[in-house]
Write an enzyme that holds these catalytic residues in place. Sequence first.
Site, PDB file in Angstrom:
ATOM      1  N   ARG A   1      30.855   9.957  33.154  1.00 40.09           N
ATOM      2  CA  ARG A   1      31.189   8.884  32.207  1.00 40.09           C
ATOM      3  C   ARG A   1      29.931   8.328  31.534  1.00 40.09           C
ATOM      4  NH1 ARG A   1      33.061   2.846  32.866  1.00 40.09           N
ATOM      5  NH2 ARG A   1      34.654   2.599  31.248  1.00 40.09           N
TER       6      ARG A   1
ATOM      7  N   ILE B   1      36.000   1.987  25.686  1.00 39.68           N
ATOM      8  CA  ILE B   1      36.201   3.123  26.582  1.00 39.68           C
ATOM      9  C   ILE B   1      36.988   2.568  27.775  1.00 39.68           C
ATOM     10  CG2 ILE B   1      33.894   2.757  27.610  1.00 39.68           C
ATOM     11  CD1 ILE B   1      33.822   5.743  28.295  1.00 39.68           C
ATOM     12  N   SER B   2      38.122   3.196  28.082  1.00 34.92           N
ATOM     13  CA  SER B   2      39.021   2.666  29.117  1.00 34.92           C
ATOM     14  C   SER B   2      38.367   2.703  30.490  1.00 34.92           C
ATOM     15  CB  SER B   2      40.315   3.472  29.163  1.00 34.92           C
ATOM     16  OG  SER B   2      40.992   3.398  27.936  1.00 34.92           O
ATOM     17  N   GLN B   3      38.898   1.845  31.392  1.00 39.22           N
ATOM     18  CA  GLN B   3      38.345   1.875  32.746  1.00 39.22           C
ATOM     19  C   GLN B   3      38.742   3.180  33.427  1.00 39.22           C
ATOM     20  OE1 GLN B   3      40.878  -1.698  33.683  1.00 39.22           O
ATOM     21  NE2 GLN B   3      40.570  -0.930  35.763  1.00 39.22           N
TER      22      GLN B   3
ATOM     23  N   PHE C   1      45.593  -2.289  26.168  1.00 38.39           N
ATOM     24  CA  PHE C   1      44.898  -1.388  25.248  1.00 38.39           C
ATOM     25  C   PHE C   1      44.798  -2.020  23.862  1.00 38.39           C
ATOM     26  CE2 PHE C   1      45.759   1.731  28.469  1.00 38.39           C
ATOM     27  CZ  PHE C   1      44.813   2.745  28.260  1.00 38.39           C
TER      28      PHE C   1
END
Length: 213
Positions: free
Chosen positions: A34, A60-62, A203
């Site tokens: 990541r 950027i998503s967890q 989101f």
Amino acid sequence: MIDDAERQMQFLYTLRSHGVTDARVLGAMETIDRGTFVRGLFAERAYEDTPLPIPCGQTISQPSVVGLMTQALNISPRDKILEVGTGSGYQAAILSKLARRVYTVDRFRRLVREAQAVFDELKLTNITAMTADGSHGLPEQAPFDRILVTAAAEDPPGTLLSQLRIGGIMVIPVGQSDTVQSLIRVTRSETGYDYEELRPVRFVPLVEGLGQD
């Protein structure tokens, strides 16, 4: 200082503790660093289980949510996948380790350009990234075995549902943009669509049209 091996162990432990248990998904997330996708101010937080800002007002998503969404798709190695919302490219990179071909679209040219540079650096040759209005999907490449939407719609868009193959699965956050949303898994059958609610998420909204950046 935590060394890389310990950090990786902690990262995978966090994923498992949040319900990411599929061995193939964990393997893909172990392979794709990541940190490669988080630049600048937030680079040192790349291994935290938290969403982080990226350019163009996106995130950027967890990692645990990325893992759970990927797991919910139940990907097989022959699948052709559409991802709506390239963002940093992190999710597409993970999908590329599990599927035959990934098409990823984003409304921001800058994000597509920067993600493509990382895909090239990592030699991920089975990803096609393009600037497009994701709410319309990618009809010229349909039907897809799997569709993943990384932005929230009020309802699963009919245009995207129609691009799913019979037996195909779409995972999408659904709900108003300013409230908690639900992650939904939609499976297309011969007779229609089956909906399953997975968990609450949050989101950025799915927006029509191309971005300015």
